[in-house]
Design a protein around this motif. Structure first.
Motif, PDB file in Angstrom:
ATOM      1  N   PRO A  50       0.780  -1.327   0.044  1.00  0.00           N
ATOM      2  CA  PRO A  50       0.003   0.067  -0.112  1.00  0.00           C
ATOM      3  C   PRO A  50       0.826   1.117   0.056  1.00  0.00           C
ATOM      4  CG  PRO A  50       0.255  -0.921   2.008  1.00  0.00           C
ATOM      5  CD  PRO A  50       0.913  -1.640   1.465  1.00  0.00           C
ATOM      6  N   TYR A  68      -3.581  -6.280  -1.902  1.00  0.00           N
ATOM      7  CA  TYR A  68      -3.982  -4.672  -1.462  1.00  0.00           C
ATOM      8  C   TYR A  68      -2.893  -3.761  -1.896  1.00  0.00           C
ATOM      9  CZ  TYR A  68      -6.822  -7.037   2.049  1.00  0.00           C
ATOM     10  OH  TYR A  68      -7.939  -7.966   2.452  1.00  0.00           O
ATOM     11  N   CYS A  70      -3.773  -0.314  -2.424  1.00  0.00           N
ATOM     12  CA  CYS A  70      -4.568   0.826  -2.255  1.00  0.00           C
ATOM     13  C   CYS A  70      -3.398   1.929  -1.633  1.00  0.00           C
ATOM     14  CB  CYS A  70      -5.570   0.607  -1.072  1.00  0.00           C
ATOM     15  SG  CYS A  70      -5.032  -0.020   0.444  1.00  0.00           S
ATOM     16  N   ASN A  71      -3.781   3.243  -2.138  1.00  0.00           N
ATOM     17  CA  ASN A  71      -2.887   4.588  -1.704  1.00  0.00           C
ATOM     18  C   ASN A  71      -1.564   4.231  -2.365  1.00  0.00           C
ATOM     19  OD1 ASN A  71      -4.921   5.661   0.034  1.00  0.00           O
ATOM     20  ND2 ASN A  71      -4.374   3.970   1.593  1.00  0.00           N
ATOM     21  N   ASP A  88      -7.850  -4.669  -4.043  1.00  0.00           N
ATOM     22  CA  ASP A  88      -8.108  -3.363  -3.462  1.00  0.00           C
ATOM     23  C   ASP A  88      -7.226  -2.335  -4.169  1.00  0.00           C
ATOM     24  OD1 ASP A  88      -8.848  -0.962  -2.278  1.00  0.00           O
ATOM     25  OD2 ASP A  88      -8.717  -1.656  -0.228  1.00  0.00           O
ATOM     26  N   LEU A  89      -7.959  -1.742  -4.998  1.00  0.00           N
ATOM     27  CA  LEU A  89      -7.034  -0.633  -5.736  1.00  0.00           C
ATOM     28  C   LEU A  89      -7.372   0.812  -5.417  1.00  0.00           C
ATOM     29  CD1 LEU A  89      -7.352  -2.288  -9.501  1.00  0.00           C
ATOM     30  CD2 LEU A  89      -5.333  -2.122  -7.785  1.00  0.00           C
ATOM     31  N   SER A  90      -8.310   0.883  -4.512  1.00  0.00           N
ATOM     32  CA  SER A  90      -8.654   2.323  -3.935  1.00  0.00           C
ATOM     33  C   SER A  90      -7.603   3.370  -3.791  1.00  0.00           C
ATOM     34  CB  SER A  90      -9.282   2.024  -2.690  1.00  0.00           C
ATOM     35  OG  SER A  90     -10.422   0.965  -2.664  1.00  0.00           O
ATOM     36  N   GLU A  91      -7.922   4.553  -4.218  1.00  0.00           N
ATOM     37  CA  GLU A  91      -6.962   5.626  -4.050  1.00  0.00           C
ATOM     38  C   GLU A  91      -5.589   5.481  -4.774  1.00  0.00           C
ATOM     39  OE1 GLU A  91      -7.099   7.578  -0.068  1.00  0.00           O
ATOM     40  OE2 GLU A  91      -8.856   6.485   0.158  1.00  0.00           O
ATOM     41  N   THR A  92      -5.741   4.782  -6.063  1.00  0.00           N
ATOM     42  CA  THR A  92      -4.547   4.781  -6.691  1.00  0.00           C
ATOM     43  C   THR A  92      -4.667   5.499  -7.945  1.00  0.00           C
ATOM     44  OG1 THR A  92      -5.432   2.654  -8.174  1.00  0.00           O
ATOM     45  CG2 THR A  92      -4.016   2.245  -5.832  1.00  0.00           C
ATOM     46  N   THR A 112     -10.504   5.989  -7.653  1.00  0.00           N
ATOM     47  CA  THR A 112      -9.644   5.669  -8.601  1.00  0.00           C
ATOM     48  C   THR A 112     -10.055   6.693 -10.067  1.00  0.00           C
ATOM     49  OG1 THR A 112     -10.757   4.077  -9.663  1.00  0.00           O
ATOM     50  CG2 THR A 112      -9.122   3.491  -7.949  1.00  0.00           C
TER      51      THR A 112
END
Length: 149
Positions: A50, A68, A70-71, A88-92, A112
């Protein structure tokens, strides 16, 4: 730090066979200063990645557990990525996904730059599209759980 130095320093169990590096447990790169990962990498457990220390995904990455990312500053996924659990690719900075991507569990794309979903996307669990720019779903999309828009 070199990836193999990191593995050895942290006592990670691994072996190389047929040109593929197998990690026989979960791999946690939180706070690691690894500059580059090797191609042809298989992680038998979960893979936590992350932070922004590595900007390029390895070719032929297989994760049997959850992945994971993310970020992270990652902008693209390899065409041959396989994830058996959640992804989880959130906030990439990811803006597109490869065609024919199969995710065994949930797929998190919240916050994203994704504008459209790829052809033949298969998600075994839930699909999180909150705070993305996706406006329509492809006809060949499979989602085993719920879609959060």
């Amino acid at each position: 730090m070199d990836f193999f130095d990191y593995l050895n320093k942290h006592g990670v169990i691994y072996s190389a066979r047929d040109g593929i590096l197998y990690i026989y447990e979960s791999l946690d790169l939180v706070g690691a200063s690894v500059s580059e990962l090797c191609d042809y990498l298989t992680v038998m457990g979960d893979f936590y990645w992350p932070d922004g220390s590595v900007y390029k995904m390895p070719k032929k990455l297989t994760v049997y557990g959850d992945l994971y990312i993310c970020n992270n500053a990652i902008t693209a996924l390899p065409d041959d990525l396989m994830v058996g659990g959640d992804l989880d690719l959130s906030e990439t900075a990811i803006s597109q996904l490869p065609n024919n991507l199969i995710v065994g569990g949930d797929l998190g794309l919240g916050y994203t730059q994704i504008t459209r979903l790829p052809n033949n996307l298969s998600v075994g669990g839930d699909l999180n599209l909150s705070h993305t720019f996706v406006t329509e779903l492809p006809d060949d999309l499979f989602v085993g759980g719920e879609i959060d828009r």
